[in-house]
Design a protein around this motif. Structure first.
Motif, PDB file in Angstrom:
ATOM      1  N   ARG A 219       0.689  -1.323   0.033  1.00  0.00           N
ATOM      2  CA  ARG A 219       0.162  -0.031  -0.095  1.00  0.00           C
ATOM      3  C   ARG A 219       0.853   1.257  -0.255  1.00  0.00           C
ATOM      4  O   ARG A 219       1.861   1.296   0.687  1.00  0.00           O
TER       5      ARG A 219
ATOM      6  N   SER B 241      -7.994  11.513  -0.469  1.00  0.00           N
ATOM      7  CA  SER B 241      -7.677  10.083  -1.372  1.00  0.00           C
ATOM      8  C   SER B 241      -8.652  10.406  -2.527  1.00  0.00           C
ATOM      9  O   SER B 241      -8.392   9.532  -3.399  1.00  0.00           O
TER      10      SER B 241
ATOM     11  N   ARG C 100      -5.327   5.349  -8.282  1.00  0.00           N
ATOM     12  CA  ARG C 100      -5.552   4.264  -7.526  1.00  0.00           C
ATOM     13  C   ARG C 100      -4.916   2.857  -8.472  1.00  0.00           C
ATOM     14  O   ARG C 100      -5.243   1.908  -8.177  1.00  0.00           O
TER      15      ARG C 100
ATOM     16  N   TRP D 192      -1.770   1.525  -8.092  1.00  0.00           N
ATOM     17  CA  TRP D 192      -1.379   0.543  -7.242  1.00  0.00           C
ATOM     18  C   TRP D 192      -2.537  -0.464  -6.661  1.00  0.00           C
ATOM     19  O   TRP D 192      -2.404  -1.648  -6.485  1.00  0.00           O
ATOM     20  N   GLU D 193      -3.596  -0.010  -6.430  1.00  0.00           N
ATOM     21  CA  GLU D 193      -4.867  -0.812  -5.794  1.00  0.00           C
ATOM     22  C   GLU D 193      -5.173  -1.554  -6.959  1.00  0.00           C
ATOM     23  O   GLU D 193      -5.318  -3.023  -6.712  1.00  0.00           O
ATOM     24  N   GLN D 194      -5.429  -1.163  -8.431  1.00  0.00           N
ATOM     25  CA  GLN D 194      -5.615  -2.027  -9.368  1.00  0.00           C
ATOM     26  C   GLN D 194      -4.499  -2.895  -9.647  1.00  0.00           C
ATOM     27  O   GLN D 194      -5.072  -4.176  -9.841  1.00  0.00           O
TER      28      GLN D 194
ATOM     29  N   ARG E  74      -2.612  -4.509  -7.612  1.00  0.00           N
ATOM     30  CA  ARG E  74      -2.508  -5.400  -6.504  1.00  0.00           C
ATOM     31  C   ARG E  74      -3.787  -6.405  -6.663  1.00  0.00           C
ATOM     32  O   ARG E  74      -3.692  -7.397  -6.388  1.00  0.00           O
ATOM     33  N   LEU E  75      -5.086  -5.802  -6.760  1.00  0.00           N
ATOM     34  CA  LEU E  75      -6.172  -6.646  -6.867  1.00  0.00           C
ATOM     35  C   LEU E  75      -5.992  -7.332  -8.150  1.00  0.00           C
ATOM     36  O   LEU E  75      -6.563  -8.724  -8.206  1.00  0.00           O
TER      37      LEU E  75
ATOM     38  N   SER F 183       3.775  -6.364   1.681  1.00  0.00           N
ATOM     39  CA  SER F 183       2.721  -6.563   1.036  1.00  0.00           C
ATOM     40  C   SER F 183       1.835  -7.653   1.210  1.00  0.00           C
ATOM     41  O   SER F 183       0.721  -7.713   1.262  1.00  0.00           O
TER      42      SER F 183
ATOM     43  N   GLN G 222      -0.727  -6.851   4.674  1.00  0.00           N
ATOM     44  CA  GLN G 222      -1.592  -6.044   4.689  1.00  0.00           C
ATOM     45  C   GLN G 222      -3.072  -6.547   4.470  1.00  0.00           C
ATOM     46  O   GLN G 222      -3.124  -7.719   3.560  1.00  0.00           O
TER      47      GLN G 222
ATOM     48  N   THR H 241      -6.491  -7.239   2.845  1.00  0.00           N
ATOM     49  CA  THR H 241      -7.168  -7.292   1.741  1.00  0.00           C
ATOM     50  C   THR H 241      -8.366  -7.991   1.555  1.00  0.00           C
ATOM     51  O   THR H 241      -9.041  -8.415   2.597  1.00  0.00           O
TER      52      THR H 241
ATOM     53  N   TYR I 185     -17.112   0.749  -5.041  1.00  0.00           N
ATOM     54  CA  TYR I 185     -16.602   1.750  -5.793  1.00  0.00           C
ATOM     55  C   TYR I 185     -17.583   3.079  -5.538  1.00  0.00           C
ATOM     56  O   TYR I 185     -18.711   2.992  -5.864  1.00  0.00           O
TER      57      TYR I 185
END
Length: 167
Positions: free
Chosen positions: A83, A90, A95, A97-99, A101-102, A122, A125, A127, A160
């Motif tokens: 993260r 925010s 986003r 990095w979030e995309q 990671r997912l 990583s 965290q 999730t 979202y």
């Protein structure tokens, strides 16, 4: 490169390690230099069909391992990103990095990733639970028509928020 990886089969300790994990046992390897560790991981990837997760102590070590494995294997193993801290509103940050990671977590869930590099940060965290991730995922294909209402409902059901701009 194949000759270099094949040379591992002549090392007794390597064949013991390979046979140990091939029998379904988890293992940890310590006391090996960085480049030798990369060579062993590449050999295990090439000589087995097992999924491999490598845990590194920090992002720099993970990136270096990724580069070395790319040289050995000719493919780039993904590094699960941790993260990014956001110290301001925010709603206006990327986003990406979030995309990423997912996407990696979804690929792991579906068995599409056989070699994954992670760091302590990583991995530790919080999730989304696997069953929630699987049920929330959907694919949009170019050229097909979709109901905007159903897409908006699916996205809002996945957490979202409604906003004016999306990536």
């Amino acid at each position: 490169m194949e000759k270099l990886l094949s040379a591992l089969n002549n090392i007794k300790e390597y064949t013991l390690l390979r046979d140990f994990i091939s029998n379904g046992k988890s293992t940890a390897l310590t006391g090996v230099s960085q480049i030798c560790r990369s060579h062993l991981i590449a050999g295990l990837y090439a000589h087995t069909d097992l999924p491999i997760t490598v845990l590194c102590q920090d992002d720099m070590t993970a990136k270096r391992l990724q580069e070395e494995l790319t040289a050995f294997l000719g493919m780039q193993a993904p590094v699960l990103c941790s993260r990014e801290l956001t110290l301001y509103d925010s709603a206006v940050v990327s986003r990406a990095w979030e995309q990423k990671r997912l996407r990696q977590l979804y690929d792991l869930l579906c068995g599409n990733t056989r070699l994954q590099i992670m760091t302590w940060d990583s991995m530790s965290q919080r999730t989304i639970p696997p069953d929630v991730l699987r049920s929330a995922a959907f694919t949009l294909k170019p050229g097909q028509e979709y109901s905007l209402d159903s897409i908006m409902e699916k996205l809002s059901g996945s957490g979202y928020p409604h906003c004016a701009m999306v990536e």
